[in-house]
Motif scaffolding. Structure first.
Motif, PDB file in Angstrom:
ATOM      1  N   HIS A 162      36.010  73.050   5.182  1.00 35.96           N
ATOM      2  CA  HIS A 162      35.283  73.734   6.262  1.00 35.96           C
ATOM      3  C   HIS A 162      36.104  73.838   7.539  1.00 35.96           C
ATOM      4  O   HIS A 162      35.550  74.111   8.613  1.00 35.96           O
ATOM      5  CB  HIS A 162      33.935  73.055   6.495  1.00 35.96           C
ATOM      6  CG  HIS A 162      33.045  73.177   5.296  1.00 35.96           C
ATOM      7  ND1 HIS A 162      32.235  74.280   5.070  1.00 35.96           N
ATOM      8  CD2 HIS A 162      32.893  72.366   4.225  1.00 35.96           C
ATOM      9  CE1 HIS A 162      31.603  74.125   3.914  1.00 35.96           C
ATOM     10  NE2 HIS A 162      31.981  72.969   3.382  1.00 35.96           N
ATOM     11  N   CYS A 177      30.560  81.086   3.550  1.00 43.58           N
ATOM     12  CA  CYS A 177      30.013  79.745   3.747  1.00 43.58           C
ATOM     13  C   CYS A 177      28.645  79.888   4.422  1.00 43.58           C
ATOM     14  O   CYS A 177      28.540  80.528   5.461  1.00 43.58           O
ATOM     15  CB  CYS A 177      30.935  78.890   4.610  1.00 43.58           C
ATOM     16  SG  CYS A 177      30.188  77.291   5.023  1.00 43.58           S
ATOM     17  N   HIS A 180      29.120  78.284   8.037  1.00 45.20           N
ATOM     18  CA  HIS A 180      30.094  78.756   9.031  1.00 45.20           C
ATOM     19  C   HIS A 180      30.609  80.163   8.798  1.00 45.20           C
ATOM     20  O   HIS A 180      31.382  80.660   9.612  1.00 45.20           O
ATOM     21  CB  HIS A 180      31.305  77.804   9.061  1.00 45.20           C
ATOM     22  CG  HIS A 180      30.936  76.363   8.960  1.00 45.20           C
ATOM     23  ND1 HIS A 180      31.217  75.590   7.869  1.00 45.20           N
ATOM     24  CD2 HIS A 180      30.240  75.580   9.822  1.00 45.20           C
ATOM     25  CE1 HIS A 180      30.728  74.368   8.045  1.00 45.20           C
ATOM     26  NE2 HIS A 180      30.125  74.341   9.218  1.00 45.20           N
ATOM     27  N   CYS A 183      34.853  79.969   7.435  1.00 45.71           N
ATOM     28  CA  CYS A 183      35.714  78.784   7.340  1.00 45.71           C
ATOM     29  C   CYS A 183      36.605  78.947   6.100  1.00 45.71           C
ATOM     30  O   CYS A 183      36.510  79.952   5.391  1.00 45.71           O
ATOM     31  CB  CYS A 183      34.863  77.515   7.241  1.00 45.71           C
ATOM     32  SG  CYS A 183      33.847  77.460   5.768  1.00 45.71           S
TER      33      CYS A 183
HETATM   34 ZN    ZN Z   1      32.000  76.129   6.031  1.00 49.02          ZN
END
Ligand code: ZN
Length: 300
Positions: A162, A177, A180, A183
């Motif tokens: 991440h 993700c 996020h 990432c």
């Molecule tokens: Zn992530």
């Protein structure tokens, strides 16, 4: 003296590997189980181990290398529990105590990538090293760090998958993700490859533009590791890395990103042995579990 027999369990997002082993050349039993819902999966692990022990004898310790995130603090009330995972049904699942309570043997848990790194540190690419990093690129991306001979655990375990990466200017993919977006895992996991190109990694041609882009993001990850840790070797495994053409592409791009900044001979002269596949291949995590199990026995 014969090394202790360990029940080794590698729990992945789609499959679980269960083994009874003492060393890479002494795997007495191995079985693969599909990862379904937690209760059923844990039951299948129990059945497989019971069956194996009837034939090969009782394991002296049990060790799990799991996908995460997982609570690894032995003092915590939720030690051995998967915490917040995007995997449906698995958040807040205790995977250690049901097996420990059933088999009544010393038990330990760590991440699958920490386990893989430990396997490589004992019997593989990092066997002579005190510092190394391991990245696994599969459906998701995970990573572990070995420093001064010990796996790194801080407030939690490393979450190398991440780390943030810089999107390539020609890459319009927003990332996958759920936490996020873009990432490393969001941009370079097997799932990201599938969502970006509409095909699984193993269905993409060897000269597909996917691989240059994949190498870009993994090289950025290696660059970031280099600036933070820095490891003596970076081992990259996992299903996506079966595409062997990725290794030279990652090395080349990694070198490009450094822009001559670091002049360690390991990088300038021996890059082929600096960024490498795991020596133990797909067995790295299971073998790391064997090491974990054998190590906790020394405490009893
Ligand atoms: Zn992530």
């Amino acid at each position: 003296m014969e090394a202790p027999l360990i029940a080794a369990i590698e729990t992945g997002g789609t499959k679980i590997n269960v083994a009874l082993a003492r060393a890479p050349e002494e795997i007495l039993f191995q079985e693969r189980i599909s990862t379904t819902m937690p209760e059923e999966t844990l039951k299948q692990i129990r059945i497989a181990l019971e069956k194996a022990q009837k034939i090969h004898g009782k394991a002296q310790a049990l060790a799990i290398g799991t996908f995460g995130p997982v609570d690894l603090s032995p003092q915590s009330l939720t030690y051995g529990m998967i915490t917040e995972t995007p995997k449906p049904g698995w958040s807040q699942t205790d995977i250690l105590s049901p097996l420990r309570d059933f088999f009544q043997i010393p038990s330990i848990i760590d991440t699958d990538v920490n386990a893989a790194l430990l396997g490589e540190a004992q019997w593989g690419e990092a066997s002579q090293l005190k510092n190394a990093a391991y990245l696994t690129v599969g459906t998701g991306i995970g990573g572990g760090l070995l420093m001064n001979g010990k796996l790194i655990h801080g407030i939690g375990h490393p979450e190398l998958g991440h780390m943030l990466v810089t999107p390539h200017p020609e890459d319009s993919f927003a990332g996958c993700c759920p936490f996020h977006g873009n990432c490393l895992e969001g941009m370079a996991s097997g799932l990201a490859l599938k969502k970006r190109w509409g095909r699984n990694a193993d269905e993409l041609e060897i000269d597909h533009p996917a691989w240059e882009l994949e190498a870009e993001y993994l090289a950025q990850a290696c660059y970031n590791l280099m600036m933070i840790v820095p490891p003596t070797k970076i081992i990259i495994g996992g299903g996506v890395m079966k595409q062997q053409q990725l290794y030279p592409l990652i090395r080349e791009r990694f070198s490009g990103l450094l822009k001559g900044y670091l002049s360690y001979p390991e990088i300038t002269d021996h890059l082929d042995s600096f960024i490498v596949p795991p020596h133990l291949g797909e067995k790295a995590a299971l073998m790391g579990c064997v090491v974990m199990g054998q190590r906790i026995l020394k405490r009893f």
